[in-house]
Write an enzyme that holds these catalytic residues in place. Structure first.
Site, PDB file in Angstrom:
ATOM      1  N   HIS A  78    -106.055 -49.679 -10.869  1.00 13.61           N
ATOM      2  CA  HIS A  78    -107.490 -48.628 -10.702  1.00 13.61           C
ATOM      3  C   HIS A  78    -108.687 -49.696 -10.302  1.00 13.61           C
ATOM      4  CE1 HIS A  78    -109.498 -45.134 -11.916  1.00 13.61           C
ATOM      5  NE2 HIS A  78    -110.476 -45.830 -11.911  1.00 13.61           N
ATOM      6  N   GLU A  79    -108.693 -50.583 -11.248  1.00 13.62           N
ATOM      7  CA  GLU A  79    -109.814 -51.435 -11.284  1.00 13.62           C
ATOM      8  C   GLU A  79    -109.868 -52.219 -10.094  1.00 13.62           C
ATOM      9  OE1 GLU A  79    -112.498 -50.449 -12.936  1.00 13.62           O
ATOM     10  OE2 GLU A  79    -111.085 -48.951 -14.400  1.00 13.62           O
ATOM     11  N   HIS A  82    -110.957 -50.419  -7.231  1.00 14.72           N
ATOM     12  CA  HIS A  82    -112.650 -50.338  -7.010  1.00 14.72           C
ATOM     13  C   HIS A  82    -113.436 -51.528  -6.435  1.00 14.72           C
ATOM     14  CE1 HIS A  82    -113.366 -46.556  -9.032  1.00 14.72           C
ATOM     15  NE2 HIS A  82    -112.533 -46.794 -10.203  1.00 14.72           N
TER      16      HIS A  82
END
Length: 167
Positions: A78-79, A82
């Protein structure tokens, strides 16, 4: 145990960045240099930060400790997504279609905006202070209570519009 988990998070982040490298190369971008920190607190599992000329990913160890495998499988991609999305599409929405495409490339087909990890209540919560108006009693936070004491602000009842008075 904590150092071991921090190391696992760093290694998983590097592996995920390596997995995303073909996307970056295809767009003529360099592999991201990311500093991994395990200092995040509160309810967020992770956070991608761009500040002072560096890219950082912060993880919340308190949420990672009870379920490290699930945390690594969900939060790390997820990170990283980003970070990769920002390199590829600087103006993209944080959880928009570009981010979802990067998540799919990282093997997460059903990308979720929020985690589902159990969040234990913080070590302390703000005390509530009783205040009254003509129609009811209110519970104000310590922050609002202190503002009233310092004379910075007065609060009105949302229902009757009267000034709140300390009980």
């Amino acid at each position: 145990m904590q150092e071991e988990l921090e190391q696992q998070l760093r290694q998983a982040t590097l592996a995920c960045l390596a997995q995303a490298e073909p996307l970056l190369r295809g767009a003529g971008r360099c592999r991201a240099q990311v500093r991994v920190l395990c200092d995040l607190r509160g309810k967020a599992a992770g956070q991608a930060v761009w500040a002072q000329g560096e890219t950082r990913i912060r993880y919340n160890l308190a949420l990672a400790k009870p379920q490290p495998e699930a945390f690594i499988q969900q939060t790390v991609p997820h990170e990283v997504a980003h970070v990769v999305t920002r390199l590829l599409h600087p103006r993209a929405r944080p959880h928009g279609p570009e981010w979802r495409a990067v998540m799919a490339h990282l093997g997460i087909a059903d990308a979720q905006r929020c985690h589902s990890f159990a969040v234990t209540p913080p070590g302390h919560s703000q005390r509530r202070w009783p205040y009254r108006c003509p129609c009811r009693e209110h519970q104000l936070s310590t922050t609002r209570h202190n503002r009233i004491l310092r004379g910075e602000r007065n609060y009105l009842c949302r229902y009757c519009g009267s000034l709140l008075q300390r009980v």
